[in-house]
Design a protein around this motif. Structure first.
Motif, mmCIF file in Angstrom:
data_model
loop_
_atom_site.group_PDB
_atom_site.id
_atom_site.type_symbol
_atom_site.label_atom_id
_atom_site.label_comp_id
_atom_site.label_asym_id
_atom_site.label_seq_id
_atom_site.Cartn_x
_atom_site.Cartn_y
_atom_site.Cartn_z
ATOM 1 N N VAL A 1 0.810 -1.186 0.000
ATOM 2 C CA VAL A 1 0.000 0.000 0.000
ATOM 3 C C VAL A 1 0.847 1.240 0.000
ATOM 4 C CG1 VAL A 1 -2.208 0.399 0.961
ATOM 5 C CG2 VAL A 1 -0.633 -1.039 2.143
ATOM 6 N N TRP A 2 0.387 2.256 -0.629
ATOM 7 C CA TRP A 2 0.942 3.566 -0.434
ATOM 8 C C TRP A 2 0.089 4.229 0.620
ATOM 9 C CZ3 TRP A 2 2.025 6.557 -5.558
ATOM 10 C CH2 TRP A 2 3.203 6.065 -6.104
ATOM 11 N N ALA A 3 0.436 5.453 0.945
ATOM 12 C CA ALA A 3 -0.371 6.149 1.941
ATOM 13 C C ALA A 3 -1.770 6.418 1.397
ATOM 14 C CB ALA A 3 0.305 7.453 2.335
ATOM 15 N N GLN A 4 -1.884 6.505 0.075
ATOM 16 C CA GLN A 4 -3.194 6.723 -0.518
ATOM 17 C C GLN A 4 -3.275 5.915 -1.799
ATOM 18 O OE1 GLN A 4 -3.686 10.756 -1.902
ATOM 19 N NE2 GLN A 4 -1.501 10.996 -2.307
ATOM 20 N N GLY A 5 -4.479 5.846 -2.358
ATOM 21 C CA GLY A 5 -4.636 5.140 -3.616
ATOM 22 C C GLY A 5 -5.087 3.699 -3.423
ATOM 23 N N GLN A 6 -5.511 3.103 -4.530
ATOM 24 C CA GLN A 6 -6.003 1.737 -4.540
ATOM 25 C C GLN A 6 -5.059 0.832 -5.329
ATOM 26 O OE1 GLN A 6 -8.554 1.144 -2.737
ATOM 27 N NE2 GLN A 6 -9.589 3.108 -2.530
ATOM 28 N N THR A 7 -5.206 -0.478 -5.113
ATOM 29 C CA THR A 7 -4.468 -1.467 -5.879
ATOM 30 C C THR A 7 -5.443 -2.261 -6.738
ATOM 31 O OG1 THR A 7 -2.721 -1.700 -4.221
ATOM 32 C CG2 THR A 7 -2.996 -3.513 -5.764
ATOM 33 N N TYR A 8 -5.098 -2.418 -8.005
ATOM 34 C CA TYR A 8 -5.848 -3.243 -8.945
ATOM 35 C C TYR A 8 -4.938 -4.391 -9.357
ATOM 36 C CZ TYR A 8 -9.039 0.718 -9.217
ATOM 37 O OH TYR A 8 -9.921 1.730 -8.906
ATOM 38 N N ALA A 9 -5.383 -5.624 -9.150
ATOM 39 C CA ALA A 9 -4.486 -6.763 -9.338
ATOM 40 C C ALA A 9 -5.123 -7.871 -10.167
ATOM 41 C CB ALA A 9 -4.063 -7.316 -7.982
ATOM 42 N N VAL A 10 -4.320 -8.448 -11.039
ATOM 43 C CA VAL A 10 -4.688 -9.646 -11.790
ATOM 44 C C VAL A 10 -3.666 -10.718 -11.433
ATOM 45 C CG1 VAL A 10 -4.971 -10.692 -14.072
ATOM 46 C CG2 VAL A 10 -5.726 -8.324 -13.668
ATOM 47 N N VAL A 11 -4.152 -11.820 -10.876
ATOM 48 C CA VAL A 11 -3.285 -12.882 -10.374
ATOM 49 C C VAL A 11 -3.612 -14.169 -11.127
ATOM 50 C CG1 VAL A 11 -2.599 -14.205 -8.342
ATOM 51 C CG2 VAL A 11 -3.185 -11.771 -8.110
ATOM 52 N N VAL A 12 -2.592 -14.743 -11.783
ATOM 53 C CA VAL A 12 -2.799 -15.895 -12.668
ATOM 54 C C VAL A 12 -1.864 -17.030 -12.258
ATOM 55 C CG1 VAL A 12 -2.729 -16.710 -15.060
ATOM 56 C CG2 VAL A 12 -3.385 -14.332 -14.566
ATOM 57 N N GLN A 19 -9.006 1.112 -14.937
ATOM 58 C CA GLN A 19 -9.749 1.824 -13.893
ATOM 59 C C GLN A 19 -8.831 2.599 -12.950
ATOM 60 O OE1 GLN A 19 -12.608 -0.636 -11.789
ATOM 61 N NE2 GLN A 19 -12.986 -1.905 -13.583
ATOM 62 N N ALA A 20 -7.544 2.285 -12.983
ATOM 63 C CA ALA A 20 -6.604 2.884 -12.036
ATOM 64 C C ALA A 20 -6.336 4.356 -12.365
ATOM 65 C CB ALA A 20 -5.300 2.106 -12.027
ATOM 66 N N LYS A 21 -6.152 5.134 -11.313
ATOM 67 C CA LYS A 21 -5.813 6.555 -11.421
ATOM 68 C C LYS A 21 -4.319 6.742 -11.131
ATOM 69 C CE LYS A 21 -10.453 7.778 -9.822
ATOM 70 N NZ LYS A 21 -11.254 8.432 -8.754
ATOM 71 N N PRO A 22 -3.784 7.941 -11.374
ATOM 72 C CA PRO A 22 -2.354 8.167 -11.132
ATOM 73 C C PRO A 22 -1.906 7.903 -9.700
ATOM 74 C CG PRO A 22 -3.210 9.878 -12.553
ATOM 75 C CD PRO A 22 -4.405 9.081 -12.091
ATOM 76 N N ALA A 36 1.190 -3.542 -23.548
ATOM 77 C CA ALA A 36 0.107 -2.682 -24.013
ATOM 78 C C ALA A 36 -0.906 -2.445 -22.900
ATOM 79 C CB ALA A 36 -0.574 -3.296 -25.228
ATOM 80 N N ALA A 37 -1.233 -3.494 -22.130
ATOM 81 C CA ALA A 37 -2.181 -3.354 -21.024
ATOM 82 C C ALA A 37 -1.623 -2.431 -19.942
ATOM 83 C CB ALA A 37 -2.507 -4.723 -20.436
ATOM 84 N N PHE A 38 -0.336 -2.525 -19.685
ATOM 85 C CA PHE A 38 0.279 -1.652 -18.684
ATOM 86 C C PHE A 38 0.296 -0.209 -19.168
ATOM 87 C CE2 PHE A 38 2.636 -3.802 -15.098
ATOM 88 C CZ PHE A 38 1.859 -4.941 -15.126
ATOM 89 N N ARG A 39 0.633 -0.027 -20.420
ATOM 90 C CA ARG A 39 0.723 1.334 -20.935
ATOM 91 C C ARG A 39 -0.648 2.012 -20.972
ATOM 92 N NH1 ARG A 39 4.215 4.655 -23.061
ATOM 93 N NH2 ARG A 39 3.539 6.187 -24.611
ATOM 94 N N ALA A 40 -1.706 1.235 -21.143
ATOM 95 C CA ALA A 40 -3.056 1.789 -21.200
ATOM 96 C C ALA A 40 -3.562 2.239 -19.836
ATOM 97 C CB ALA A 40 -4.015 0.758 -21.792
ATOM 98 N N SER A 41 -2.840 1.907 -18.783
ATOM 99 C CA SER A 41 -3.255 2.264 -17.425
ATOM 100 C C SER A 41 -2.591 3.560 -16.977
ATOM 101 C CB SER A 41 -2.879 1.143 -16.447
ATOM 102 O OG SER A 41 -3.161 1.534 -15.118
ATOM 103 N N ALA A 42 -3.349 4.376 -16.273
ATOM 104 C CA ALA A 42 -2.839 5.642 -15.743
ATOM 105 C C ALA A 42 -2.182 5.484 -14.381
ATOM 106 C CB ALA A 42 -3.977 6.658 -15.641
#
Length: 265
Positions: free
Chosen positions: A23-34, A98-101, A139-145
């Motif tokens: 975690v950071w002090a703020q923000g959310q985590t979006y995760a894909v686990v395979v 869906q992720a923000k900066p 490409a998926a990583f680059r498409a995320s903010a």
């Protein structure tokens, strides 16, 4: 992952990011686990793995825990075995948009790996398009903010993920995994020419075993409340090298500060 030589040759003829942070002090985590141990086209005698699916479940459990950032189910996709088709993984990675900066994204993959791809559950030996390519992931990583992007791979030859995609008109934007000002880190089980092995005594992939042990606190060498990526590197790499007798050397690669936090206690 380690597999019989004839299966490895077959897979090569076709052509496999934890918690990571917590975690950071703020923000959310979006995760894909395979995690894929049971492949559609294989049996254990012909190349199936033992622990990749279990490793993925352990990683997902860590992410859902307090130390892993308490990632909510709506922001966590866990795909194991028959769920982890090529289309299924690509669809799951759309979550990253869906992720923000101020947020983080995490991709973890455990399964078979090739020089330019990860191998999904439904791979077809006569169809290279059935692979999950590194270009797909970038490409998926680059498409995320997201401001922090983590790719963790417990797969053979995964060190090749550090190489740029061959530039073409269509792939030029996918050669990088991040935009300027973004932290991106690849935590990879092995160098570009090495296998990533499972261990019967650990009941896990060697890399994932030490990665999770480190994230859960053993790598926190200064015993403060934050585990940094450097602390994790210094814990994981020598232990994997020692257990494999130098045959497997994890790679931590990207653009990030040594103090990038990966877990909090």
């Amino acid at each position: 992952m380690k597999k019989p030589n004839h299966i490895h040759a077959w897979l090569l003829g076709l052509g496999l990011c934890l918690g990571l942070q917590s975690v950071w002090a703020q923000g959310q985590t979006y995760a894909v686990v395979v995690g894929i141990a049971d492949y559609k086209a294989l049996t254990y005698q012909t190349g199936d793995l033992r622990y990749a699916d279990q490793d993925a479940r352990r990683v997902a459990a860590f992410l859902a825990s307090r130390g892993g950032g308490q990632v909510a189910p709506a922001r966590l996709r866990l795909l194991t075995n028959q769920q982890a088709t090529g289309a299924g993984i690509r669809s799951a990675m759309k979550l990253f948009t869906q992720a923000k900066p101020t947020d983080r994204i995490v991709l973890y993959f455990s399964g078979h790996g090739l020089t330019d791809s990860f191998v999904p559950y439904d791979v077809r030996p006569d169809d290279p398009a059935s692979l999950l390519t590194y270009a797909d992931i970038k490409a998926a990583f680059r498409a995320s903010a997201a401001g922090v992007k983590l790719c963790i791979a417990d797969a053979c030859l995964s060190g090749n993920l550090t190489r740029p995609v061959q530039p073409t008109a269509q792939s030029a934007k996918a050669t990088r995994m991040t935009a300027s000002g973004t932290n991106v880190a690849m935590l990879l089980a092995s160098r570009s020419t090495q296998m990533a092995v499972e261990d019967k005594q650990l009941l896990a992939g060697t890399f994932t075993y030490f990665l999770l042990k480190g994230l859960q606190g053993e790598a926190n060498s200064d015993r403060d409340n934050v585990l940094t990526i450097k602390e994790l590197h210094d814990y994981v790499v020598p232990r994997v090298r020692k257990l494999s007798k130098g045959k497997q050397s994890p790679v931590f690669y990207g653009r990030f500060s040594d103090t990038l936090p990966l877990a909090y206690f």
